[in-house]
Write a protein that holds these residues in place. Structure first.
Motif, PDB file in Angstrom:
ATOM      1  N   THR A 138       0.867  -1.165   0.000  1.00 28.81           N
ATOM      2  CA  THR A 138       0.000   0.000   0.000  1.00 28.81           C
ATOM      3  C   THR A 138       0.905   1.216   0.000  1.00 28.81           C
ATOM      4  O   THR A 138       2.125   1.067  -0.018  1.00 28.81           O
ATOM      5  N   ASP A 139       0.346   2.411   0.011  1.00 23.77           N
ATOM      6  CA  ASP A 139       1.212   3.588  -0.050  1.00 23.77           C
ATOM      7  C   ASP A 139       1.780   3.948   1.319  1.00 23.77           C
ATOM      8  O   ASP A 139       1.337   3.441   2.343  1.00 23.77           O
ATOM      9  N   GLU A 140       2.756   4.824   1.315  1.00 24.56           N
ATOM     10  CA  GLU A 140       3.489   5.184   2.534  1.00 24.56           C
ATOM     11  C   GLU A 140       2.587   5.744   3.625  1.00 24.56           C
ATOM     12  O   GLU A 140       2.801   5.475   4.799  1.00 24.56           O
ATOM     13  N   ALA A 141       1.576   6.529   3.267  1.00 24.14           N
ATOM     14  CA  ALA A 141       0.707   7.128   4.275  1.00 24.14           C
ATOM     15  C   ALA A 141      -0.212   6.091   4.909  1.00 24.14           C
ATOM     16  O   ALA A 141      -0.550   6.178   6.085  1.00 24.14           O
ATOM     17  N   HIS A 142      -0.619   5.103   4.152  1.00 28.00           N
ATOM     18  CA  HIS A 142      -1.575   4.089   4.606  1.00 28.00           C
ATOM     19  C   HIS A 142      -0.899   2.938   5.352  1.00 28.00           C
ATOM     20  O   HIS A 142      -1.526   2.239   6.141  1.00 28.00           O
ATOM     21  N   THR A 143       0.383   2.741   5.128  1.00 34.35           N
ATOM     22  CA  THR A 143       1.095   1.584   5.665  1.00 34.35           C
ATOM     23  C   THR A 143       1.025   1.440   7.186  1.00 34.35           C
ATOM     24  O   THR A 143       0.739   0.344   7.671  1.00 34.35           O
ATOM     25  N   ARG A 145      -1.195   2.297   9.447  1.00 38.83           N
ATOM     26  CA  ARG A 145      -2.513   1.830   9.891  1.00 38.83           C
ATOM     27  C   ARG A 145      -2.804   0.428   9.362  1.00 38.83           C
ATOM     28  O   ARG A 145      -3.301  -0.435  10.088  1.00 38.83           O
ATOM     29  N   ALA A 146      -2.496   0.188   8.088  1.00 32.11           N
ATOM     30  CA  ALA A 146      -2.764  -1.128   7.504  1.00 32.11           C
ATOM     31  C   ALA A 146      -1.978  -2.213   8.230  1.00 32.11           C
ATOM     32  O   ALA A 146      -2.516  -3.293   8.518  1.00 32.11           O
ATOM     33  N   ARG A 171      -5.327  16.320   2.450  1.00 33.58           N
ATOM     34  CA  ARG A 171      -6.522  15.784   3.125  1.00 33.58           C
ATOM     35  C   ARG A 171      -6.389  14.275   3.324  1.00 33.58           C
ATOM     36  O   ARG A 171      -6.778  13.745   4.354  1.00 33.58           O
ATOM     37  N   TYR A 172      -5.840  13.589   2.326  1.00 30.02           N
ATOM     38  CA  TYR A 172      -5.627  12.148   2.445  1.00 30.02           C
ATOM     39  C   TYR A 172      -4.619  11.846   3.557  1.00 30.02           C
ATOM     40  O   TYR A 172      -4.834  10.956   4.375  1.00 30.02           O
ATOM     41  N   LEU A 173      -3.530  12.604   3.592  1.00 32.23           N
ATOM     42  CA  LEU A 173      -2.517  12.387   4.630  1.00 32.23           C
ATOM     43  C   LEU A 173      -3.109  12.619   6.023  1.00 32.23           C
ATOM     44  O   LEU A 173      -2.867  11.838   6.942  1.00 32.23           O
ATOM     45  N   LEU A 174      -3.908  13.672   6.166  1.00 34.19           N
ATOM     46  CA  LEU A 174      -4.541  13.965   7.448  1.00 34.19           C
ATOM     47  C   LEU A 174      -5.554  12.877   7.801  1.00 34.19           C
ATOM     48  O   LEU A 174      -5.614  12.423   8.945  1.00 34.19           O
ATOM     49  N   ARG A 175      -6.338  12.441   6.811  1.00 33.36           N
ATOM     50  CA  ARG A 175      -7.320  11.380   7.063  1.00 33.36           C
ATOM     51  C   ARG A 175      -6.646  10.107   7.563  1.00 33.36           C
ATOM     52  O   ARG A 175      -7.119   9.460   8.494  1.00 33.36           O
ATOM     53  N   GLU A 176      -5.513   9.748   6.957  1.00 34.01           N
ATOM     54  CA  GLU A 176      -4.800   8.546   7.400  1.00 34.01           C
ATOM     55  C   GLU A 176      -4.287   8.696   8.829  1.00 34.01           C
ATOM     56  O   GLU A 176      -4.337   7.754   9.615  1.00 34.01           O
ATOM     57  N   VAL A 181      -5.126   7.300  14.606  1.00 36.98           N
ATOM     58  CA  VAL A 181      -5.468   7.672  15.982  1.00 36.98           C
ATOM     59  C   VAL A 181      -6.760   6.976  16.396  1.00 36.98           C
ATOM     60  O   VAL A 181      -6.855   6.409  17.491  1.00 36.98           O
ATOM     61  N   ALA A 182      -7.765   6.988  15.524  1.00 42.03           N
ATOM     62  CA  ALA A 182      -9.039   6.334  15.837  1.00 42.03           C
ATOM     63  C   ALA A 182      -8.835   4.842  16.068  1.00 42.03           C
ATOM     64  O   ALA A 182      -9.394   4.266  17.007  1.00 42.03           O
ATOM     65  N   TYR A 183      -8.021   4.214  15.220  1.00 38.68           N
ATOM     66  CA  TYR A 183      -7.743   2.798  15.417  1.00 38.68           C
ATOM     67  C   TYR A 183      -7.057   2.562  16.766  1.00 38.68           C
ATOM     68  O   TYR A 183      -7.412   1.656  17.509  1.00 38.68           O
ATOM     69  N   ALA A 184      -6.087   3.415  17.102  1.00 37.26           N
ATOM     70  CA  ALA A 184      -5.361   3.259  18.362  1.00 37.26           C
ATOM     71  C   ALA A 184      -6.312   3.392  19.549  1.00 37.26           C
ATOM     72  O   ALA A 184      -6.153   2.686  20.549  1.00 37.26           O
ATOM     73  N   LEU A 185      -7.297   4.257  19.430  1.00 39.66           N
ATOM     74  CA  LEU A 185      -8.237   4.469  20.535  1.00 39.66           C
ATOM     75  C   LEU A 185      -9.344   3.422  20.576  1.00 39.66           C
ATOM     76  O   LEU A 185      -9.741   2.973  21.651  1.00 39.66           O
ATOM     77  N   LEU A 186      -9.843   3.019  19.415  1.00 37.60           N
ATOM     78  CA  LEU A 186     -11.008   2.139  19.351  1.00 37.60           C
ATOM     79  C   LEU A 186     -10.686   0.679  19.040  1.00 37.60           C
ATOM     80  O   LEU A 186     -11.473  -0.202  19.330  1.00 37.60           O
ATOM     81  N   GLY A 187      -9.545   0.449  18.379  1.00 39.95           N
ATOM     82  CA  GLY A 187      -9.180  -0.918  18.006  1.00 39.95           C
ATOM     83  C   GLY A 187     -10.011  -1.441  16.864  1.00 39.95           C
ATOM     84  O   GLY A 187     -10.769  -0.726  16.227  1.00 39.95           O
TER      85      GLY A 187
END
Length: 190
Positions: A138-143, A145-146, A171-176, A181-187
């Motif tokens: 995947t791309d560098e910004a998504h890696t 989280r993925a 916007r994509y970089l910020l969204r990732e 952060v959301a994943y870290a908080l919510l799992g």
């Protein structure tokens, strides 16, 4: 007059807000790139337009193609479903793209039902033997989280990030970053 305790109560929240803001404003860190990919690559879906990969998706597919040609990769799973009314899925478009560039169809698997990163990973896992180690493409910004999601889902995974385009969408970089952060908080549930 303010009670003295209210400042002390706000201090942790202000500190957390400052840390979060700093995290979001920092440029993206270099994504990990596996020195040696596993024999199975999982290319995470991105948009396709009328049967052709978007520029971001094409960069991921080209990176997987280069890893395959470097040797050691036996199977490539390309993930991604379709939007309502769209005749093409990302998985099918990616497999067609790679086949046209010389990868044998027998080395390719199209996962065609997922719409999110977590679904990409869950559905790819179902297509492979249990415990199969994978390399995410995947791309560098998504890696980041993925990779975190893959590990949370019990996959033995490393990653080899494709480059971002010359002018990545902020916007994509910020969204990732926010999604991480959301994943870290919510799992995520496996």
């Amino acid at each position: 007059m303010r009670a003295r305790g209210s400042t002390v109560t706000l201090l942790p929240l202000l500190t957390l807000a400052a840390l979060l803001l700093g995290f979001l404003l920092l440029p993206p860190s270099r994504a990990p790139r596996a020195e040696r990919p596993h024999p199975v690559l999982v290319v995470l879906g991105a948009a396709q337009y009328a049967g052709h990969p978007s520029p971001a998706f094409q960069r991921r597919l080209d990176h997987a193609l280069a890893l395959y040609h470097a040797g050691g990769v036996r199977t490539i799973v390309v993930t991604g479903g379709r939007r309502p009314g769209d005749p093409h899925s990302e998985g099918e478009v990616g497999v067609t793209y790679l086949t046209r560039r010389g990868i044998p169809r027998t080395a390719l698997i199209a996962e065609t039902r997922s719409r999110t990163t977590a679904e990409n990973l869950r559905n790819a896992r179902r297509l492979l033997l249990p415990g199969t180690p994978i390399t995410l493409v995947t791309d560098e910004a998504h890696t980041p989280r993925a990779l975190a999601l893959a590990r949370a889902l019990g996959l033995s995974a490393n990653a080899s990030a494709s480059p971002l385009g010359p002018h990545p969408d902020r916007r994509y970089l910020l969204r990732e970053k926010l999604a991480l952060v959301a994943y870290a908080l919510l799992g995520v549930r496996g």
